[in-house]
Design an enzyme around this catalytic site. Structure first.
Site, PDB file in Angstrom:
ATOM      1  N   GLU A 424       0.830  -1.196   0.000  1.00 46.89           N
ATOM      2  CA  GLU A 424       0.000   0.000   0.000  1.00 46.89           C
ATOM      3  C   GLU A 424       0.872   1.256   0.000  1.00 46.89           C
ATOM      4  O   GLU A 424       1.702   1.453   0.883  1.00 46.89           O
ATOM      5  CB  GLU A 424      -0.873  -0.035   1.264  1.00 46.89           C
ATOM      6  CG  GLU A 424      -1.518   1.269   1.628  1.00 46.89           C
ATOM      7  CD  GLU A 424      -2.196   1.201   2.998  1.00 46.89           C
ATOM      8  OE1 GLU A 424      -2.061   0.164   3.697  1.00 46.89           O
ATOM      9  OE2 GLU A 424      -2.851   2.192   3.351  1.00 46.89           O
ATOM     10  N   ASP A 497      -0.866  -1.104   5.841  1.00 47.35           N
ATOM     11  CA  ASP A 497      -0.680  -0.489   7.151  1.00 47.35           C
ATOM     12  C   ASP A 497      -1.601  -1.136   8.185  1.00 47.35           C
ATOM     13  O   ASP A 497      -2.661  -1.637   7.855  1.00 47.35           O
ATOM     14  CB  ASP A 497      -1.027   1.009   7.078  1.00 47.35           C
ATOM     15  CG  ASP A 497       0.045   1.787   6.328  1.00 47.35           C
ATOM     16  OD1 ASP A 497       1.155   1.245   6.170  1.00 47.35           O
ATOM     17  OD2 ASP A 497      -0.245   2.923   5.911  1.00 47.35           O
ATOM     18  N   ASP A 499      -3.681   0.057  10.104  1.00 50.51           N
ATOM     19  CA  ASP A 499      -4.717   1.005  10.531  1.00 50.51           C
ATOM     20  C   ASP A 499      -5.992   0.761   9.726  1.00 50.51           C
ATOM     21  O   ASP A 499      -6.069  -0.192   8.944  1.00 50.51           O
ATOM     22  CB  ASP A 499      -4.224   2.453  10.377  1.00 50.51           C
ATOM     23  CG  ASP A 499      -3.892   2.781   8.916  1.00 50.51           C
ATOM     24  OD1 ASP A 499      -4.156   1.944   8.037  1.00 50.51           O
ATOM     25  OD2 ASP A 499      -3.365   3.882   8.670  1.00 50.51           O
ATOM     26  N   ASP A 501      -7.413   2.401   7.241  1.00 52.78           N
ATOM     27  CA  ASP A 501      -7.249   2.470   5.792  1.00 52.78           C
ATOM     28  C   ASP A 501      -6.594   1.203   5.251  1.00 52.78           C
ATOM     29  O   ASP A 501      -6.989   0.674   4.218  1.00 52.78           O
ATOM     30  CB  ASP A 501      -6.376   3.669   5.402  1.00 52.78           C
ATOM     31  CG  ASP A 501      -7.207   4.939   5.325  1.00 52.78           C
ATOM     32  OD1 ASP A 501      -8.457   4.827   5.366  1.00 52.78           O
ATOM     33  OD2 ASP A 501      -6.610   6.031   5.246  1.00 52.78           O
TER      34      ASP A 501
END
Ligand code: 0RA
Length: 633
Positions: A424, A497, A499, A501
């Site tokens: 990503e 990641d 998180d 997103d």
């Protein structure tokens, strides 16, 4: 023969049978891992379901007791306890101790237990350290106990009871099952399915370890099932189209309902067994569906004379359907015995669905028009998508001779040894490119959001640069053209990641792989990288931890005051060396292999998560978070 010699002969038979099961449990229940363990419960519950299908039982109570053992109680007729002249044994003892004895009793009727599992209660008994059965019949309660399948005592009357039914309690033998922990959700999933497929059966399931409880009861049977599968989607008819017929002892039930999505979700069952490889009932259903919709469309001039017929794919787009047939002697075929083979069933289902669907269309002209229009839209879109795809393929854009510039390929050419990281963002992509071992690790950075393929047809999908890059780089093509032998990397690793997103991008990628390269998942080539959550500095030493739990454990055991805990949110926060050390080094990294344990549940998860309705998606993510996580592991 004297009574005594009969006993001896029979005892030998019992002991030999039990020994065979205990020596090679896998032959009887598939395996002795978690799957085999849960199989024991299904085996016992299936017998009660048979009694329900025969019309004698409408309640089944299942409990995981506090000590992890299982109790299954039904209100059927009770397993017969009368002593058989020939064997000198009760029917109960015979069923519980002789392999494959179950089928001899209560012949006729539909049976789950004769199907996929069908090894019978005696196998469960042989693999249980302790088991007892209580039968309520004729105003009495009868009981017999067993240890590793061997009766501890003759059958005895232990009480009075006006009701009827059978209760079985068992404790899986720990010397056979090394991990005898039952999973609540796995079992609940199955009981829910059973309740859908057996109309008006009440199933209560409690877990005394956690005080969880669920009750399954569906007045509408498989219509309720279809509504459940379509929950949170915009539907084209207010209620599922339902049909029910019985011909030559074959019972056919079908429920179907269109939504505004693009994928098809059809689930077929024979005697309550999920026939994931389809079979004659599915073939009959499909051919009736295509024929009837085309005939209706022609008759009502919704298809013009020179229009081509709607294809099977056109009429199935956005359709959710459940097909349930019950027959006295189902034939299950294929390696996993999950395809129905009875040839007579095709014509029976075809004519039942033909009649039922035609009748529905004639009586609901508005619904009929909406369905046909949806099919016509699908046909046009499919044509456009085909042209787009042809164009893309003709341009060679999906061939590996057109590898995208942003791919940092590895030096190794043997796919067996190669790894591809889908990363990503450009900055993390940059770190990964520097940190990797370029001999065998390739990096494809992905920019921004990936297209939600759940809401896009092939033309739009193939116009999306990131998706096209993934297809090209993997070399396999997609859908019907997918070819696993062309895969350029043995490990395809999603690295995002830690998180929200990152989780979203990961789900979008999983959706793409699930819908268009499912074979890649089945073949075990898809992985999810696990970057660390924290770096803990302790004086001159440091450690990486990968979960909150791990962090707490580390801090607890380390007394030092000189500790700093640094939270990593993004891959980009790590320098290339750190990324290598924590996440990419095959010697040290942890990765999750993506598997699909339950295609039906996975389908539901993806259509719910990625469909258009936002509100149910939120609710769904909240209430099913653990199942979503299961998809990744
Ligand atoms: C055969 C005959 C009869 C009952 C059953 C089987 C039976 C088996 C199981 C296993 C679990 N629960 C069950 N309930 C019933 C009864 C025959 C009769 O009463 O005439």
């Amino acid at each position: 023969m004297t009574q005594a010699s009969q006993y001896t002969a029979r005892d030998i038979q019992v002991l030999e049978g039990l020994e065979a099961v205990r020596r090679r449990p896998g032959m009887y229940i598939g395996s002795t891992d978690e799957r085999g363990l849960h199989h024991l419960v299904y085996e016992i519950v299936d017998n009660s379901i048979d009694e329900a299908m025969a019309g004698y039982c409408d309640r089944i109570d299942i409990a995981i007791l506090a000590d992890g053992s299982i109790r299954v109680q039904d209100n059927g007729r009770g397993i017969p306890v009368d002593i058989h002249d020939k064997t000198g044994q009760s029917a109960l003892e015979t069923v519980m101790t002789i392999l494959h004895a179950g089928g001899k009793f209560g012949g006729g009727g539909y049976k789950v237990s004769g199907g996929l599992h069908g090894v019978g209660a005696s196998v469960v008994n042989a693999l249980s350290s302790d088991l007892w059965v209580e039968v309520r019949r004729d105003g009495k309660v009868y009981r017999q106990e067993y240890a590793r399948g061997v009766p501890k005592n003759p059958i005895a009357v232990v009480g009075k009871d006006k009701g009827t039914g059978t209760t079985t309690w068992f404790c899986p033998d720990p010397s056979v099952f090394s991990d005898a922990q039952f999973d609540y959700h796995t079992l609940a999933q199955r009981f829910r399915e059973m309740a859908y497929l057996t109309k008006a059966l009440w199933i209560r399931f409690v877990d005394e370890r956690t005080a969880m409880e669920q009750n399954f009861y569906f007045e509408g049977g498989i219509s309720s099932f279809v509504r459940h599968l379509n929950k949170g989607r915009a539907v084209l008819q207010p209620l599922p189209i339902a049909m029910e017929r019985e011909v030559n002892s074959v019972s056919v039930e079908v429920a179907m309902q269109y939504n505004d999505g693009f994928s098809e979700a059809t689930f077929s069952f024979a005697n309550c067994i999920n026939t994931i490889d389809g079979g004659t009932h599915l073939t009959g259903f499909r051919s009736a569906l295509t024929r009837v919709l085309n005939e209706y469309a022609r008759r009502n001039k919704l298809l013009k004379d020179d229009d081509a017929n709607l294809s099977g794919e056109d009429v199935r787009e956005g359709m959710v359907a459940v097909i349930s047939v019950k027959l006295p002697e189902p034939q299950f075929e294929g390696q996993t015995k999950t395809r129905l083979g009875n040839s007579e069933v095709k014509a029976i289902v075809e004519s039942a669905v033909g009649e039922g669907l035609n009748e529905y269309l004639e009586n609901h002209p508005q619904d009929a028009r909406r369905i046909i229009e949806k099919c016509l839209t699908s046909a046009r879109a499919r044509e456009a998508a085909r042209k787009a795809r042809d164009l893309v393929i003709r341009k060679g854009a999906l061939e590996s001779s057109m590898l995208p510039g942003k791919l940092a390929d590895c030096a190794e050419r043997n796919p067996e040894l190669c790894e591809l990281y889908l990363v990503e963002g450009d900055s993390a992509g940059g770190s990964a490119k520097q940190g990797r071992d370029r001999r065998f690790q390739a990096i494809l950075p992905l920019r921004g959001k990936i297209l939600n393929v759940e809401k896009a047809r092939a033309d739009k999908m193939l116009a999306h640069e990131e998706i096209r890059a993934i297809i090209t780089v993997l070399g396999t093509n997609i859908d019907q053209s997918f070819d696993l032998s062309k895969l350029r990397y043995n490990y395809v690793i999603i690295m995002t990641d830690a998180d929200v997103d990152g989780a979203h991008i990961r789900t979008l990628l999983l959706t793409f792989f699930f819908r268009h390269m499912q074979e890649l998942i089945h073949a075990g080539n898809l992985y999810i990288a696990q970057p660390p959550l924290y770096r803990i500095q302790n004086g001159r030493n440091h450690a990486w931890v990968y979960s909150e739990k791990e962090k707490d454990a580390y801090l607890k055991k380390t007394e030092s005051k000189n500790i700093t805990v640094q939270r990593y949110k993004g891959l980009g926060e790590m320098n290339p060396d750190q990324l290598w050390e924590t996440t990419m080094d095959p010697e040290k990294r942890t990765m999750f292999q993506v598997t699909i344990d339950n295609a039906m549940e996975a389908d539901l998860v993806f259509s719910r998560l990625m469909g258009d309705d936002v509100a149910p998606r939120k609710a769904f993510i909240q209430s099913y978070a653990s199942q979503v996580r299961n998809l990744d592991t």
